[in-house]
Design a protein around this motif. Structure first.
Motif, PDB file in Angstrom:
ATOM      1  N   THR A  96     -24.127 -25.325 -15.143  1.00 48.15           N
ATOM      2  CA  THR A  96     -23.406 -24.127 -14.666  1.00 48.15           C
ATOM      3  C   THR A  96     -22.977 -23.238 -15.833  1.00 48.15           C
ATOM      4  N   LYS A  97     -22.988 -23.816 -17.056  1.00 42.44           N
ATOM      5  CA  LYS A  97     -22.492 -23.123 -18.264  1.00 42.44           C
ATOM      6  C   LYS A  97     -21.034 -22.658 -18.087  1.00 42.44           C
ATOM      7  N   GLN A  98     -20.309 -23.369 -17.232  1.00 43.72           N
ATOM      8  CA  GLN A  98     -18.889 -23.055 -17.010  1.00 43.72           C
ATOM      9  C   GLN A  98     -18.017 -24.105 -17.683  1.00 43.72           C
ATOM     10  N   SER A  99     -16.744 -23.770 -17.850  1.00 45.81           N
ATOM     11  CA  SER A  99     -15.785 -24.753 -18.360  1.00 45.81           C
ATOM     12  C   SER A  99     -15.312 -25.609 -17.192  1.00 45.81           C
ATOM     13  N   LEU A 100     -14.740 -26.779 -17.519  1.00 48.13           N
ATOM     14  CA  LEU A 100     -14.252 -27.666 -16.454  1.00 48.13           C
ATOM     15  C   LEU A 100     -13.111 -26.992 -15.682  1.00 48.13           C
ATOM     16  N   SER A 101     -12.233 -26.275 -16.383  1.00 51.04           N
ATOM     17  CA  SER A 101     -11.106 -25.627 -15.688  1.00 51.04           C
ATOM     18  C   SER A 101     -11.612 -24.591 -14.687  1.00 51.04           C
ATOM     19  N   SER A 102     -12.648 -23.832 -15.064  1.00 54.03           N
ATOM     20  CA  SER A 102     -13.145 -22.803 -14.139  1.00 54.03           C
ATOM     21  C   SER A 102     -13.891 -23.434 -12.961  1.00 54.03           C
ATOM     22  N   LEU A 103     -14.470 -24.623 -13.167  1.00 54.49           N
ATOM     23  CA  LEU A 103     -15.159 -25.309 -12.064  1.00 54.49           C
ATOM     24  C   LEU A 103     -14.182 -25.829 -11.016  1.00 54.49           C
ATOM     25  N   VAL A 104     -12.989 -26.244 -11.465  1.00 53.36           N
ATOM     26  CA  VAL A 104     -12.047 -26.839 -10.495  1.00 53.36           C
ATOM     27  C   VAL A 104     -10.900 -25.918 -10.084  1.00 53.36           C
ATOM     28  N   GLU A 105     -10.669 -24.825 -10.836  1.00 51.97           N
ATOM     29  CA  GLU A 105      -9.475 -24.022 -10.517  1.00 51.97           C
ATOM     30  C   GLU A 105      -9.571 -23.391  -9.127  1.00 51.97           C
ATOM     31  N   GLY A 106     -10.791 -23.052  -8.694  1.00 51.95           N
ATOM     32  CA  GLY A 106     -10.973 -22.500  -7.349  1.00 51.95           C
ATOM     33  C   GLY A 106     -10.567 -23.509  -6.291  1.00 51.95           C
ATOM     34  N   MET A 107     -10.946 -24.769  -6.510  1.00 53.57           N
ATOM     35  CA  MET A 107     -10.599 -25.843  -5.565  1.00 53.57           C
ATOM     36  C   MET A 107      -9.084 -26.046  -5.521  1.00 53.57           C
ATOM     37  N   ILE A 108      -8.477 -26.090  -6.709  1.00 53.02           N
ATOM     38  CA  ILE A 108      -7.034 -26.363  -6.804  1.00 53.02           C
ATOM     39  C   ILE A 108      -6.233 -25.233  -6.149  1.00 53.02           C
ATOM     40  N   THR A 109      -6.693 -23.983  -6.348  1.00 51.63           N
ATOM     41  CA  THR A 109      -6.009 -22.822  -5.758  1.00 51.63           C
ATOM     42  C   THR A 109      -6.151 -22.821  -4.238  1.00 51.63           C
ATOM     43  N   LYS A 110      -7.366 -23.104  -3.779  1.00 50.03           N
ATOM     44  CA  LYS A 110      -7.663 -23.039  -2.347  1.00 50.03           C
ATOM     45  C   LYS A 110      -6.996 -24.165  -1.569  1.00 50.03           C
ATOM     46  N   PHE A 111      -6.993 -25.365  -2.178  1.00 48.73           N
ATOM     47  CA  PHE A 111      -6.441 -26.544  -1.494  1.00 48.73           C
ATOM     48  C   PHE A 111      -5.457 -27.275  -2.404  1.00 48.73           C
ATOM     49  N   PRO A 112      -4.247 -26.716  -2.600  1.00 50.44           N
ATOM     50  CA  PRO A 112      -3.272 -27.412  -3.451  1.00 50.44           C
ATOM     51  C   PRO A 112      -2.881 -28.754  -2.850  1.00 50.44           C
ATOM     52  N   CYS A 113      -2.578 -29.729  -3.716  1.00 53.00           N
ATOM     53  CA  CYS A 113      -2.156 -31.042  -3.206  1.00 53.00           C
ATOM     54  C   CYS A 113      -0.975 -31.565  -4.008  1.00 53.00           C
ATOM     55  N   SER A 114      -0.304 -32.548  -3.453  1.00 54.17           N
ATOM     56  CA  SER A 114       0.904 -33.107  -4.081  1.00 54.17           C
ATOM     57  C   SER A 114       0.571 -34.149  -5.136  1.00 54.17           C
ATOM     58  N   GLY A 115      -0.672 -34.692  -5.094  1.00 55.54           N
ATOM     59  CA  GLY A 115      -0.928 -35.926  -5.835  1.00 55.54           C
ATOM     60  C   GLY A 115      -0.245 -37.058  -5.089  1.00 55.54           C
ATOM     61  N   GLU A 116      -0.618 -38.295  -5.387  1.00 59.53           N
ATOM     62  CA  GLU A 116      -0.054 -39.414  -4.631  1.00 59.53           C
ATOM     63  C   GLU A 116       1.389 -39.701  -5.086  1.00 59.53           C
ATOM     64  N   ILE A 117       2.295 -39.765  -4.111  1.00 64.93           N
ATOM     65  CA  ILE A 117       3.705 -40.065  -4.396  1.00 64.93           C
ATOM     66  C   ILE A 117       4.018 -41.418  -3.768  1.00 64.93           C
ATOM     67  N   ASN A 118       4.560 -42.331  -4.572  1.00 63.08           N
ATOM     68  CA  ASN A 118       4.844 -43.687  -4.088  1.00 63.08           C
ATOM     69  C   ASN A 118       6.328 -43.889  -3.858  1.00 63.08           C
ATOM     70  N   PHE A 119       6.642 -44.545  -2.741  1.00 60.54           N
ATOM     71  CA  PHE A 119       8.041 -44.845  -2.396  1.00 60.54           C
ATOM     72  C   PHE A 119       8.194 -46.339  -2.159  1.00 60.54           C
ATOM     73  N   LYS A 120       9.273 -46.917  -2.704  1.00 63.32           N
ATOM     74  CA  LYS A 120       9.617 -48.303  -2.364  1.00 63.32           C
ATOM     75  C   LYS A 120      10.477 -48.244  -1.109  1.00 63.32           C
ATOM     76  N   VAL A 121       9.996 -48.835  -0.031  1.00 65.50           N
ATOM     77  CA  VAL A 121      10.773 -48.839   1.214  1.00 65.50           C
ATOM     78  C   VAL A 121      10.853 -50.270   1.740  1.00 65.50           C
ATOM     79  N   GLU A 122      11.866 -50.527   2.538  1.00 62.30           N
ATOM     80  CA  GLU A 122      12.055 -51.897   3.050  1.00 62.30           C
ATOM     81  C   GLU A 122      10.990 -52.262   4.078  1.00 62.30           C
ATOM     82  N   ASP A 123      10.639 -51.305   4.939  1.00 61.92           N
ATOM     83  CA  ASP A 123       9.700 -51.590   6.017  1.00 61.92           C
ATOM     84  C   ASP A 123       8.736 -50.415   6.135  1.00 61.92           C
ATOM     85  N   THR A 124       7.503 -50.594   5.637  1.00 67.77           N
ATOM     86  CA  THR A 124       6.550 -49.476   5.599  1.00 67.77           C
ATOM     87  C   THR A 124       6.210 -48.992   7.009  1.00 67.77           C
ATOM     88  N   GLN A 125       5.971 -49.914   7.946  1.00 68.09           N
ATOM     89  CA  GLN A 125       5.574 -49.513   9.305  1.00 68.09           C
ATOM     90  C   GLN A 125       6.676 -48.725  10.002  1.00 68.09           C
TER      91      GLN A 125
END
Length: 456
Positions: free
Chosen positions: A356-385
């Motif tokens: 593509t002759k593109q940089s990695l940031s330019s290849l993914v920035e469109g994806m990140i802008t279009k579909f932002p995500c939180s990344g995985e967040i972990n919680f310690k809880v007593e009862d998951t269900q």
């Protein structure tokens, strides 16, 4: 009968001394040999200080069960996978604790053609036999010989690139003092031989079971600094960091920014679909919109699977999928016997950067802008269900689309969440994503709402 607590859903992992020691490793090797009765298997180990002795104990158990062993020495998990499908053998065992704490170790087991052995495909039977010690004596014990798989493994990896099409790039390679260093050195030598114009900047390349720079696990924010800094200091085009047994790799762009594994799934799906449309791409349910968007854009077929390597591999086999990706940085390949690899993904990224002759940031920035995500967040809880039900009830009046492939996914059209209990730890894992075109709301708004709900 001593109950063994080191047997988990997908592999073996336990605290050294109490849950896993040489005696237990011997029993596991002996049980594997007795149940599967392979003629020969490959065995390797990571750089942990106890891995070599646990490997030798496992090999003794295998030999006593009549199994011949090819000892691969210091290896990453995927070298054992490779040996298990590439050589004339009927299985493999890697001694590894991957990214677990210093006082842990473990094993990953496969059968012929590197098919995984997990709780529902044989691991429980191995556990039962190791616990009861109901071992039968064999007339002829197995023999062990050392085998260097590295040259064949490197030749195999080179099939993923066309040396003539690779453009000059500078890459930071951070082995984290784990098992990846010897493969990085061998690829560097191979690139020189093939005149591939890639320069390696090597960080923490020496294997060291004391882990002077921390246990290699780049998914933790605090472990990313050395890769980011090296990218910026050396003006590199990309940074790559691995975990201890290098079956996961993590990519950093030329600005030193860590790229969430979710967007790498989209990037690799694109790499395969550019070569051949109509191929099937398997993904996990935690974050999906970007993957679906790319697979549709490049005329592929997306298939959803439950998270976890055993499930992904089964679904890939069932659908003959060319590639499967999890946001946790596990990437699976049909031509690699459906196994996960930490070396193939960055080689494919190099191919995409070159073509593509593109940089990695330019290849993914469109994806990140279009579909932002939180990344995985972990919680310690007593009862998951109970907590999952609480989330379910809280949003019920909004009538989200519900998917229960893995945990619970709630789709509100403009944003969605997935919440699931960890398969390996007492944690609740939360992922949130949104569509920018339908939803200008900042991601933090959803993160705060769910955090309050889970912890409240």
């Amino acid at each position: 009968m001593n109950k063994l607590t080191c047997f988990k859903a997908y592999d073996i992992r336990g605290k050294l001394g109490t849950e896993l020691n040489n005696e237990i490793a011997y029993k596991i090797g002996r049980a594997y040999g007795q149940i599967y009765q392979p003629k020969t298997i490959v065995v390797g180990c990571d750089v942990r200080l106890t891995s070599e002795e646990l490997k030798q104990a496992t090999i003794r158990g295998l030999n006593d069960a009549g199994v011949d062993v090819l000892d691969l020495g210091l290896t990453g998990t995927e070298e054992v996978y490779f040996g298990a499908f590439h050589l004339d053998v009927q299985g493999g065992i890697e001694i590894t604790a991957s990214h677990n704490p210093m006082d842990y170790n473990g094993m990953k087991l496969v059968r012929e053609n590197a098919r995984p052995i997990s709780a529902d495909t044989g691991l429980k039977e191995i556990q039962t036999l190791a616990e009861t010690e109901n071992f039968s004596e064999v007339k002829i014990k197995g023999k062990t010989q050392k085998y260097n798989i590295l040259p064949e493994f490197i030749d195999y990896l080179m099939t993923y690139i066309d040396p003539a099409k690779i453009r000059p790039l500078r890459l930071v390679m951070n082995a984290g003092n784990g098992a990846a260093g010897h493969v990085i050195d061998a690829i560097e030598a191979k690139f020189k031989e093939l005149n591939v114009p890639i320069e390696f900047i090597k960080v923490h390349n020496e294997p060291n079971g004391h882990f002077p720079n921390g246990i290699p696990n780049p998914i933790l924010v605090e472990n990313r600094g050395s890769t980011r800094d090296a990218v910026l200091i050396h003006g590199a085009d990309m940074g790559i960091a691995w975990d201890g047994d290098f079956d996961r790799c993590f990519l950093f762009d030329e600005k030193g920014q860590f790229i969430e594994g979710y967007y790498i799934v989209g990037l690799l799906a694109q790499a395969f679909l550019l070569k051949q449309s109509d191929e099937k791409i398997v993904h996990d349910p935690r974050l999906i919109w970007n993957t679906l968007d790319i697979v549709e854009q490049f005329n592929g077929v997306a298939v959803q699977s439950k998270s976890g390597h055993a499930f992904i591999k089964d679904v890939m086999r069932e659908h003959n999928a060319v590639y499967g990706g999890e946001m946790s940085a596990h990437h699976y390949f049909r031509d690699f016997a459906y196994c996960d690899s930490g070396m193939i993904p960055w080689l494919l990224a190099v191919v995409v950067l070159s073509e593509t002759k593109q940089s990695l940031s330019s290849l993914v920035e469109g994806m990140i802008t279009k579909f932002p995500c939180s990344g995985e967040i972990n919680f310690k809880v007593e009862d998951t269900q109970k907590t999952i039900q609480k989330i379910f009830d809280h949003f019920a009046d909004q009538n989200p689309a519900i998917d229960q492939t893995d945990g619970v996914s709630l789709d509100f059209g403009a944003w969605r969440l997935n919440v699931r209990a960890s398969n390996t730890e007492p944690l609740l894992r939360l992922n949130i994503e949104s569509r920018l075109d339908k939803n200008p709301q900042p991601m933090q708004v959803y993160v705060d709402e769910l955090t309050q709900l889970i912890q409240g």
